[in-house]
Motif scaffolding. Structure first.
Motif, PDB file in Angstrom:
ATOM      1  N   CYS A  21      67.203  27.385  49.751  1.00  0.00           N
ATOM      2  CA  CYS A  21      65.813  27.644  49.402  1.00  0.00           C
ATOM      3  C   CYS A  21      65.461  29.056  49.865  1.00  0.00           C
ATOM      4  O   CYS A  21      66.201  29.664  50.636  1.00  0.00           O
ATOM      5  CB  CYS A  21      64.884  26.618  50.050  1.00  0.00           C
ATOM      6  N   ASP A 107      60.718  38.090  43.473  1.00  0.00           N
ATOM      7  CA  ASP A 107      60.604  37.245  42.284  1.00  0.00           C
ATOM      8  C   ASP A 107      59.126  36.961  41.993  1.00  0.00           C
ATOM      9  O   ASP A 107      58.573  35.960  42.448  1.00  0.00           O
ATOM     10  CB  ASP A 107      61.361  35.932  42.511  1.00  0.00           C
ATOM     11  N   GLU A 109      57.550  35.845  39.461  1.00  0.00           N
ATOM     12  CA  GLU A 109      57.247  34.582  38.784  1.00  0.00           C
ATOM     13  C   GLU A 109      57.222  33.422  39.782  1.00  0.00           C
ATOM     14  O   GLU A 109      56.331  32.573  39.753  1.00  0.00           O
ATOM     15  CB  GLU A 109      58.271  34.300  37.682  1.00  0.00           C
ATOM     16  N   PHE A 110      58.197  33.394  40.682  1.00  0.00           N
ATOM     17  CA  PHE A 110      58.198  32.366  41.720  1.00  0.00           C
ATOM     18  C   PHE A 110      56.942  32.466  42.575  1.00  0.00           C
ATOM     19  O   PHE A 110      56.300  31.464  42.884  1.00  0.00           O
ATOM     20  CB  PHE A 110      59.439  32.498  42.605  1.00  0.00           C
ATOM     21  N   GLY A 132      63.778  25.398  40.160  1.00  0.00           N
ATOM     22  CA  GLY A 132      64.641  26.405  39.550  1.00  0.00           C
ATOM     23  C   GLY A 132      64.263  27.813  39.958  1.00  0.00           C
ATOM     24  O   GLY A 132      65.134  28.658  40.236  1.00  0.00           O
ATOM     25  N   LEU A 133      62.967  28.073  40.014  1.00  0.00           N
ATOM     26  CA  LEU A 133      62.497  29.395  40.429  1.00  0.00           C
ATOM     27  C   LEU A 133      62.824  29.652  41.899  1.00  0.00           C
ATOM     28  O   LEU A 133      63.167  30.768  42.288  1.00  0.00           O
ATOM     29  CB  LEU A 133      60.995  29.519  40.195  1.00  0.00           C
ATOM     30  N   ALA A 135      65.369  28.464  43.584  1.00  0.00           N
ATOM     31  CA  ALA A 135      66.801  28.762  43.690  1.00  0.00           C
ATOM     32  C   ALA A 135      67.074  30.202  43.256  1.00  0.00           C
ATOM     33  O   ALA A 135      67.872  30.909  43.889  1.00  0.00           O
ATOM     34  CB  ALA A 135      67.595  27.783  42.826  1.00  0.00           C
ATOM     35  N   ARG A 136      66.407  30.631  42.187  1.00  0.00           N
ATOM     36  CA  ARG A 136      66.591  32.010  41.722  1.00  0.00           C
ATOM     37  C   ARG A 136      66.060  33.010  42.748  1.00  0.00           C
ATOM     38  O   ARG A 136      66.692  34.029  43.033  1.00  0.00           O
ATOM     39  CB  ARG A 136      65.872  32.201  40.384  1.00  0.00           C
ATOM     40  N   CYS A 137      64.907  32.712  43.331  1.00  0.00           N
ATOM     41  CA  CYS A 137      64.328  33.595  44.340  1.00  0.00           C
ATOM     42  C   CYS A 137      65.262  33.728  45.545  1.00  0.00           C
ATOM     43  O   CYS A 137      65.480  34.826  46.061  1.00  0.00           O
ATOM     44  CB  CYS A 137      62.964  33.057  44.766  1.00  0.00           C
ATOM     45  N   ALA A 139      68.517  33.357  45.585  1.00  0.00           N
ATOM     46  CA  ALA A 139      69.676  34.159  45.192  1.00  0.00           C
ATOM     47  C   ALA A 139      69.333  35.645  45.164  1.00  0.00           C
ATOM     48  O   ALA A 139      70.133  36.494  45.579  1.00  0.00           O
ATOM     49  CB  ALA A 139      70.184  33.700  43.825  1.00  0.00           C
ATOM     50  N   ARG A 140      68.140  35.965  44.687  1.00  0.00           N
ATOM     51  CA  ARG A 140      67.726  37.370  44.643  1.00  0.00           C
ATOM     52  C   ARG A 140      67.536  37.940  46.043  1.00  0.00           C
ATOM     53  O   ARG A 140      67.861  39.102  46.301  1.00  0.00           O
ATOM     54  CB  ARG A 140      66.432  37.503  43.831  1.00  0.00           C
TER      55      ARG A 140
END
Length: 203
Positions: A21, A107, A109-110, A132-133, A135-137, A139-140
């Motif tokens: 997270c 991120d 959008e997150f 999903g957002l 997880a992307r955040c 990773a970024r």
């Protein structure tokens, strides 16, 4: 630090915490700086002082060897996303404070969806896309140079002293034992904190 090393640190922290997270990613990145400045703990030489109880603290425990049980993880409940690392033997130290605009920086959008959920917790659409957002955040965040995520300063306080072995006392009300430093005196009796609160608080 090589990307392979970051991947290994991430896997170790995720295994300890149970999932990935953004909060854990913050802790991983803080621990990377802590490891570079102070190294991994050996016999309570490295101390972490955390001013939050967020997910990031699990990464610090998993990666730096600073734990509550050893007494070299100190929680100060200030509600700040701040992490201070000390190395006792030579005084090396650093305090890291998460940037207030971190999520929007990494991120947007997150950050927007999270803000929307704070305002309207029952928003089904926002709830559906948040995992999903997140997880992307995360990773970024992990793809960034960790120095970009924090403001870095020199601590203004010394390292906390080593954990002491204290006497145990028995509570006069419940009969349970407690550390001497956590005992309370009331009406001539030695009480544990829960029993003290039960009799001391005014109704």
């Amino acid at each position: 630090m090589e990307r392979a090393d970051v991947a290994a640190l991430t896997e170790r922290a995720r295994d300890f915490h149970g999932h990935m997270c953004p909060g854990l990613a913050i802790g991983i990145q803080a621990a990377r700086i802590g490891l570079a400045v102070c190294g991994h703990d050996s016999d309570e030489d490295v101390v972490a002082v955390v001013e939050t109880d967020m997910c990031a603290v699990d990464a610090i425990q998993a990666l730096m060897g600073c734990t509550f049980g050893k007494g070299n993880l100190v929680h100060r409940d200030y509600g700040k996303a701040a992490f201070t690392f000390f190395r006792r033997r030579d005084g090396e130290s650093v305090r890291l404070l998460v940037r207030p605009d971190l999520h929007a920086l990494v991120d947007p959008e997150f950050a927007a969806v999270r803000e929307k959920l704070n305002a309207t917790p029952d928003d089904a659409q926002a709830k559906a896309v948040l995992p999903g957002l997140a997880a992307r955040c995360a990773a970024r965040m992990l793809a960034r140079d960790p120095e970009e995520l924090f403001s870095r300063t020199t601590p203004q306080t010394p390292a906390p002293r080593r954990a002491a072995i204290l006497s145990s006392l028995t509570c006069a009300h419940c009969g349970e034992t407690m550390m001497e430093s956590r005992s309370r005196r009331f009406a001539g009796q030695t009480l544990c904190i829960p029993c003290f609160l039960a009799v001391e608080q005014k109704v």
